[in-house]
Design a protein around this motif. Structure first.
Motif, PDB file in Angstrom:
ATOM      1  N   ALA A   1      11.483   5.450   6.100  1.00  0.00           N
ATOM      2  CA  ALA A   1      10.743   4.701   7.034  1.00  0.00           C
ATOM      3  C   ALA A   1       9.842   3.848   6.235  1.00  0.00           C
ATOM      4  O   ALA A   1       9.027   3.003   6.653  1.00  0.00           O
ATOM      5  CB  ALA A   1       9.821   5.739   7.821  1.00  0.00           C
ATOM      6  N   GLY A   2       9.952   4.266   5.061  1.00  0.00           N
ATOM      7  CA  GLY A   2       9.008   3.280   3.930  1.00  0.00           C
ATOM      8  C   GLY A   2       8.009   4.149   3.267  1.00  0.00           C
ATOM      9  O   GLY A   2       7.261   3.572   2.585  1.00  0.00           O
ATOM     10  N   CYS A   3       7.856   5.336   3.467  1.00  0.00           N
ATOM     11  CA  CYS A   3       6.786   5.966   2.706  1.00  0.00           C
ATOM     12  C   CYS A   3       7.146   6.254   1.292  1.00  0.00           C
ATOM     13  O   CYS A   3       8.391   6.163   1.179  1.00  0.00           O
ATOM     14  CB  CYS A   3       6.579   7.747   3.256  1.00  0.00           C
ATOM     15  SG  CYS A   3       6.104   7.550   4.928  1.00  0.00           S
ATOM     16  N   ASP A   4       6.308   6.194   0.513  1.00  0.00           N
ATOM     17  CA  ASP A   4       6.488   6.132  -0.900  1.00  0.00           C
ATOM     18  C   ASP A   4       6.364   7.864  -1.564  1.00  0.00           C
ATOM     19  O   ASP A   4       7.144   8.060  -2.509  1.00  0.00           O
ATOM     20  CB  ASP A   4       5.225   5.612  -1.732  1.00  0.00           C
ATOM     21  CG  ASP A   4       5.290   4.164  -1.213  1.00  0.00           C
ATOM     22  OD1 ASP A   4       5.947   3.446  -1.714  1.00  0.00           O
ATOM     23  OD2 ASP A   4       4.464   3.931  -0.279  1.00  0.00           O
ATOM     24  N   ASP A   5       5.939   8.651  -0.708  1.00  0.00           N
ATOM     25  CA  ASP A   5       6.071  10.370  -0.871  1.00  0.00           C
ATOM     26  C   ASP A   5       6.035  10.950   0.291  1.00  0.00           C
ATOM     27  O   ASP A   5       5.720  10.311   1.066  1.00  0.00           O
ATOM     28  CB  ASP A   5       5.035  10.548  -2.051  1.00  0.00           C
ATOM     29  CG  ASP A   5       5.777  11.820  -2.946  1.00  0.00           C
ATOM     30  OD1 ASP A   5       6.401  12.658  -2.719  1.00  0.00           O
ATOM     31  OD2 ASP A   5       5.147  11.709  -4.207  1.00  0.00           O
ATOM     32  N   TYR A   6       6.099  12.342   0.036  1.00  0.00           N
ATOM     33  CA  TYR A   6       6.178  13.199   1.116  1.00  0.00           C
ATOM     34  C   TYR A   6       5.361  14.455   0.839  1.00  0.00           C
ATOM     35  O   TYR A   6       5.666  14.844  -0.337  1.00  0.00           O
ATOM     36  CB  TYR A   6       7.677  13.268   1.700  1.00  0.00           C
ATOM     37  CG  TYR A   6       7.976  14.424   2.575  1.00  0.00           C
ATOM     38  CD1 TYR A   6       7.912  14.189   3.796  1.00  0.00           C
ATOM     39  CD2 TYR A   6       8.052  15.637   2.312  1.00  0.00           C
ATOM     40  CE1 TYR A   6       7.982  15.171   5.007  1.00  0.00           C
ATOM     41  CE2 TYR A   6       8.380  16.795   3.299  1.00  0.00           C
ATOM     42  CZ  TYR A   6       8.525  16.310   4.558  1.00  0.00           C
ATOM     43  OH  TYR A   6       8.647  17.578   5.400  1.00  0.00           O
TER      44      TYR A   6
ATOM     45  N   ILE B   1       0.928  -1.184  -0.036  1.00  0.00           N
ATOM     46  CA  ILE B   1      -0.183  -0.161   0.051  1.00  0.00           C
ATOM     47  C   ILE B   1       1.022   1.264  -0.137  1.00  0.00           C
ATOM     48  O   ILE B   1       1.816   1.347   0.758  1.00  0.00           O
ATOM     49  CB  ILE B   1      -1.036  -0.065   1.286  1.00  0.00           C
ATOM     50  CG1 ILE B   1      -1.775  -1.146   1.380  1.00  0.00           C
ATOM     51  CG2 ILE B   1      -1.714   1.499   1.204  1.00  0.00           C
ATOM     52  CD1 ILE B   1      -2.636  -1.301   2.371  1.00  0.00           C
ATOM     53  N   PRO B   2       0.669   2.218  -0.921  1.00  0.00           N
ATOM     54  CA  PRO B   2       1.714   3.278  -0.818  1.00  0.00           C
ATOM     55  C   PRO B   2       1.104   4.165   0.426  1.00  0.00           C
ATOM     56  O   PRO B   2      -0.191   4.491   0.664  1.00  0.00           O
ATOM     57  CB  PRO B   2       0.976   4.001  -2.073  1.00  0.00           C
ATOM     58  CG  PRO B   2       0.339   3.131  -2.913  1.00  0.00           C
ATOM     59  CD  PRO B   2      -0.157   1.998  -2.170  1.00  0.00           C
ATOM     60  N   VAL B   3       2.271   4.717   1.050  1.00  0.00           N
ATOM     61  CA  VAL B   3       2.045   5.782   1.865  1.00  0.00           C
ATOM     62  C   VAL B   3       2.596   7.231   1.582  1.00  0.00           C
ATOM     63  O   VAL B   3       3.908   7.131   1.044  1.00  0.00           O
ATOM     64  CB  VAL B   3       2.724   5.343   3.083  1.00  0.00           C
ATOM     65  CG1 VAL B   3       2.726   6.272   4.428  1.00  0.00           C
ATOM     66  CG2 VAL B   3       2.087   3.784   3.410  1.00  0.00           C
ATOM     67  N   ILE B   4       1.661   8.205   1.814  1.00  0.00           N
ATOM     68  CA  ILE B   4       2.263   9.618   1.797  1.00  0.00           C
ATOM     69  C   ILE B   4       2.560  10.144   2.891  1.00  0.00           C
ATOM     70  O   ILE B   4       1.235  10.332   3.711  1.00  0.00           O
ATOM     71  CB  ILE B   4       1.510  10.455   0.630  1.00  0.00           C
ATOM     72  CG1 ILE B   4       1.403   9.717  -0.478  1.00  0.00           C
ATOM     73  CG2 ILE B   4       1.965  12.027   0.716  1.00  0.00           C
ATOM     74  CD1 ILE B   4       0.440  10.666  -1.577  1.00  0.00           C
TER      75      ILE B   4
END
Length: 132
Positions: free
Chosen positions: A96-101, A76-79
């Motif tokens: 930490a594993g986030c896909d974007d910010y 699951i993508p995490v922003i």
């Protein structure tokens, strides 16, 4: 209709962002802290998670790490969303594993572009718009 899990402890931010996302056709489910965010990701199987980094009980950094280590949720993508944009926070979120910010206050057009890039798998669009 894509399902977005919004993990946000601030009621005003949660209400405002969830309403704006719903108006654009997203199905939005809500969590108010890190543990409930991890549990909701497991039970609701969202298409994407918007993760506040400053959460009570378990912060967004640790909640994301937990999501990305579990087989059922690691895809699951995490922003990451943060109001305390400091130098190095984007790199910390990615580690930490986030896909974007993205930063708060949320600029909805920019956030929507990031959401769509991750939902459609358009990595080039995401890379072009990753900077807040």
């Amino acid at each position: 209709m894509a399902k977005i899990l919004l993990v946000e402890d601030n009621e005003m931010n949660r209400d405002m962002l969830s309403r704006r996302l719903r108006r654009r056709g997203y199905n939005v489910v809500l969590a108010v802290d890190g543990p409930s965010g991890v549990k909701m990701a497991q039970t609701e199987a969202p298409d994407l998670v918007l993760m506040d980094m400053s959460l009570p009980v378990v912060d967004g950094w640790e909640a994301t790490r937990r999501l990305k280590t579990e087989a059922a949720t690691k895809h699951i993508p995490v922003i990451a969303l943060t109001a305390h944009a400091m130098s190095g926070d984007r790199e910390k979120a990615l580690e930490a594993g986030c896909d974007d910010y993205d930063t708060k206050p949320v600029e909805l057009p920019r956030l929507l572009e990031k959401i769509e890039a991750l939902l459609t798998g358009d990595e080039t669009a995401s890379a072009e718009i990753s900077a807040p």
